[in-house]
Enzyme design. Structure first.
Site, PDB file in Angstrom:
ATOM      1  N   ASN A   1      17.786   6.647  28.142  1.00 31.49           N
ATOM      2  CA  ASN A   1      19.088   7.161  27.681  1.00 31.49           C
ATOM      3  C   ASN A   1      19.596   8.087  28.768  1.00 31.49           C
ATOM      4  O   ASN A   1      18.831   8.532  29.620  1.00 31.49           O
ATOM      5  CB  ASN A   1      18.905   7.959  26.368  1.00 31.49           C
TER       6      ASN A   1
ATOM      7  N   TYR B   1       4.105  19.356  23.226  1.00 36.94           N
ATOM      8  CA  TYR B   1       4.923  19.690  22.049  1.00 36.94           C
ATOM      9  C   TYR B   1       4.222  19.372  20.720  1.00 36.94           C
ATOM     10  O   TYR B   1       4.634  19.844  19.668  1.00 36.94           O
ATOM     11  CB  TYR B   1       6.298  19.001  22.104  1.00 36.94           C
ATOM     12  N   GLU B   2       3.161  18.587  20.792  1.00 32.59           N
ATOM     13  CA  GLU B   2       2.418  18.289  19.557  1.00 32.59           C
ATOM     14  C   GLU B   2       1.528  19.454  19.140  1.00 32.59           C
ATOM     15  O   GLU B   2       0.958  19.435  18.052  1.00 32.59           O
ATOM     16  CB  GLU B   2       1.548  17.038  19.752  1.00 32.59           C
TER      17      GLU B   2
ATOM     18  N   MET C   1       9.391  14.950  28.571  1.00 32.09           N
ATOM     19  CA  MET C   1       8.506  15.914  27.904  1.00 32.09           C
ATOM     20  C   MET C   1       7.029  15.654  28.210  1.00 32.09           C
ATOM     21  O   MET C   1       6.151  16.056  27.450  1.00 32.09           O
ATOM     22  CB  MET C   1       8.729  15.858  26.391  1.00 32.09           C
ATOM     23  N   SER C   2       6.755  14.961  29.299  1.00 36.05           N
ATOM     24  CA  SER C   2       5.351  14.646  29.615  1.00 36.05           C
ATOM     25  C   SER C   2       5.145  14.693  31.124  1.00 36.05           C
ATOM     26  O   SER C   2       5.861  15.400  31.819  1.00 36.05           O
ATOM     27  CB  SER C   2       5.016  13.250  29.068  1.00 36.05           C
TER      28      SER C   2
ATOM     29  N   HIS D   1      14.881   9.077  18.725  1.00 38.04           N
ATOM     30  CA  HIS D   1      13.618   8.548  19.238  1.00 38.04           C
ATOM     31  C   HIS D   1      13.586   7.023  19.103  1.00 38.04           C
ATOM     32  O   HIS D   1      13.077   6.327  19.984  1.00 38.04           O
ATOM     33  CB  HIS D   1      12.438   9.197  18.502  1.00 38.04           C
TER      34      HIS D   1
ATOM     35  N   SER E   1       5.996   6.260  26.128  1.00 40.33           N
ATOM     36  CA  SER E   1       6.523   5.759  24.849  1.00 40.33           C
ATOM     37  C   SER E   1       7.229   4.425  25.026  1.00 40.33           C
ATOM     38  O   SER E   1       8.080   4.277  25.903  1.00 40.33           O
ATOM     39  CB  SER E   1       7.561   6.728  24.271  1.00 40.33           C
TER      40      SER E   1
ATOM     41  N   ALA F   1       8.944   7.566  29.387  1.00 37.29           N
ATOM     42  CA  ALA F   1      10.337   7.329  29.021  1.00 37.29           C
ATOM     43  C   ALA F   1      11.064   8.654  29.256  1.00 37.29           C
ATOM     44  O   ALA F   1      10.511   9.712  28.992  1.00 37.29           O
ATOM     45  CB  ALA F   1      10.427   6.924  27.553  1.00 37.29           C
TER      46      ALA F   1
ATOM     47  N   HIS G   1       0.777  15.149  23.972  1.00 36.14           N
ATOM     48  CA  HIS G   1       1.935  15.919  24.450  1.00 36.14           C
ATOM     49  C   HIS G   1       1.768  17.400  24.119  1.00 36.14           C
ATOM     50  O   HIS G   1       1.237  17.744  23.054  1.00 36.14           O
ATOM     51  CB  HIS G   1       3.225  15.413  23.798  1.00 36.14           C
TER      52      HIS G   1
ATOM     53  N   HIS H   1      -0.743   6.676  15.537  1.00 32.67           N
ATOM     54  CA  HIS H   1      -0.706   6.817  16.995  1.00 32.67           C
ATOM     55  C   HIS H   1      -2.105   6.731  17.574  1.00 32.67           C
ATOM     56  O   HIS H   1      -2.464   7.525  18.435  1.00 32.67           O
ATOM     57  CB  HIS H   1      -0.110   8.185  17.383  1.00 32.67           C
TER      58      HIS H   1
HETATM   59  N1  HPA Z   1      15.057  14.171  27.209  1.00 29.51           N
HETATM   60  C1  HPA Z   1      13.738  14.443  27.144  1.00 29.51           C
HETATM   61  N2  HPA Z   1      12.819  13.519  26.954  1.00 29.51           N
HETATM   62  C2  HPA Z   1      13.229  12.246  26.830  1.00 29.51           C
HETATM   63  C3  HPA Z   1      14.581  11.900  26.881  1.00 29.51           C
HETATM   64  C4  HPA Z   1      15.541  12.922  27.091  1.00 29.51           C
HETATM   65  O1  HPA Z   1      16.770  12.687  27.133  1.00 29.51           O
HETATM   66  N3  HPA Z   1      14.633  10.540  26.709  1.00 29.51           N
HETATM   67  C5  HPA Z   1      13.349  10.112  26.582  1.00 29.51           C
HETATM   68  N4  HPA Z   1      12.497  11.144  26.646  1.00 29.51           N
END
Ligand code: HPA
Length: 271
Positions: free
Chosen positions: A233, A83-84, A209-210, A245, A28, A111, A81, A59
């Site tokens: 982050n 989660y999708e 998450m990937s 996001h 991402s 990310a 993903h 997307h």
């Molecule tokens: N957690 C999970 N997935 C993420 C995060 C996070 O803090 N930041 C970017 N993708």
């Protein structure tokens, strides 16, 4: 599934003149790498037979073929993903396609949230191992030996020689690189504080998450894998502000110049 993948690959081979051995999965906000690719040939995911359908509006996924530093590559711009709602075989379908297309080395990027307190938003981390917390994985089910062994070894999910190359490129380009363990959660919610405390105790340095499903399949298929995380982050409870996001994408984009420099440098070394 093998024949389905072959059908996808035959379509791509008919359309594209390149025969790359190196591929990159983009995370991402890290899409700028595509602008570095010269003499592009593009294949939209939606035109490839048997490819999973992109459900999220706006997307649109695509394969971008071309060269970076004279090295032929194909970039997977857009990933599926878990989660999708895709199943694990759909999530990793592009990796199987890459294998039968002739890819030998894969750079998987993402990310992620930082857990290691030495990291900060904007840090880049070489992934040296993963923890799978997704509750399942793409190898569950019947195994086709043409793809790889039933019980793949996972001693070195990210190849040491690629880690060493990445570190050298980081040094040469004066880009600070962290190194550590990536924990993959299912998502799509950002983890709780208690979950982050738990996986900090497990030895995770980043969370996302990937990446984990794709890494597992690369290893089964015998594709040498390098993982690069962009810390966008700090994880829940480590940073005081709440997650969004938009902020994840913004930080990834701000880190883009450094990220693109690093990945291009690594690709040059793999040629
Ligand atoms: N957690 C999970 N997935 C993420 C995060 C996070 O803090 N930041 C970017 N993708």
């Amino acid at each position: 599934m093998y024949n389905k993948v072959l059908e996808s690959v035959n379509y791509i081979k008919r359309k594209v003149k390149y025969k790359p051995k190196v591929s990159v999965v983009l995370g991402s906000g890290l899409g700028d790498l595509v602008n570095q690719i010269e003499n592009q040939e593009i294949v939209e995911y939606e035109e490839i037979p048997n490819f999973p359908k992109v459900t999220v509006k706006g997307h649109s996924g695509k394969l971008v073929f071309g060269t970076i530093e004279d090295v032929e590559i194909v970039v997977l711009s857009g990933r599926f993903h878990f989660y999708e709602g895709y199943d694990m075989k759909q999530v990793t379908y592009p990796i199987y396609v890459m294998k039968l297309l002739g890819i030998e080395k894969m750079i998987i990027t993402n990310a992620c949230g930082g857990i290691n307190k030495n990291f900060k938003p904007g840090s880049l981390m070489i992934i040296d191992d993963f923890i799978n917390l997704m509750g399942t994985n793409p190898l569950v089910g019947t195994n086709d030996e043409r793809f790889g062994p039933r019980f793949p070894d996972m001693t070195e999910p990210y190849k040491l020689y690629l880690i060493e190359k990445a570190k050298q490129v980081g040094k040469d380009l004066n880009i600070k690189l962290e190194q550590g363990v990536y924990a993959g959660f299912q998502g799509p919610y950002y983890e709780t504080r208690a979950e982050i405390r738990m996986i900090a105790g497990f030895g995770a340095d980043t969370v996302g998450m990937s990446t984990v499903p794709e890494t597992i399949v690369c290893n089964q298929l015998g594709i040498d894998t390098l993982g690069i995380s962009c810390v966008t982050n700090m994880a829940t409870g480590i940073q005081e502000t709440k997650h969004s996001h938009d902020n994840v994408v913004k930080t990834a984009q701000e880190t883009s110049v450094k990220f693109v420099g690093l990945i291009s440098g690594i690709i040059a070394e793999l040629g």
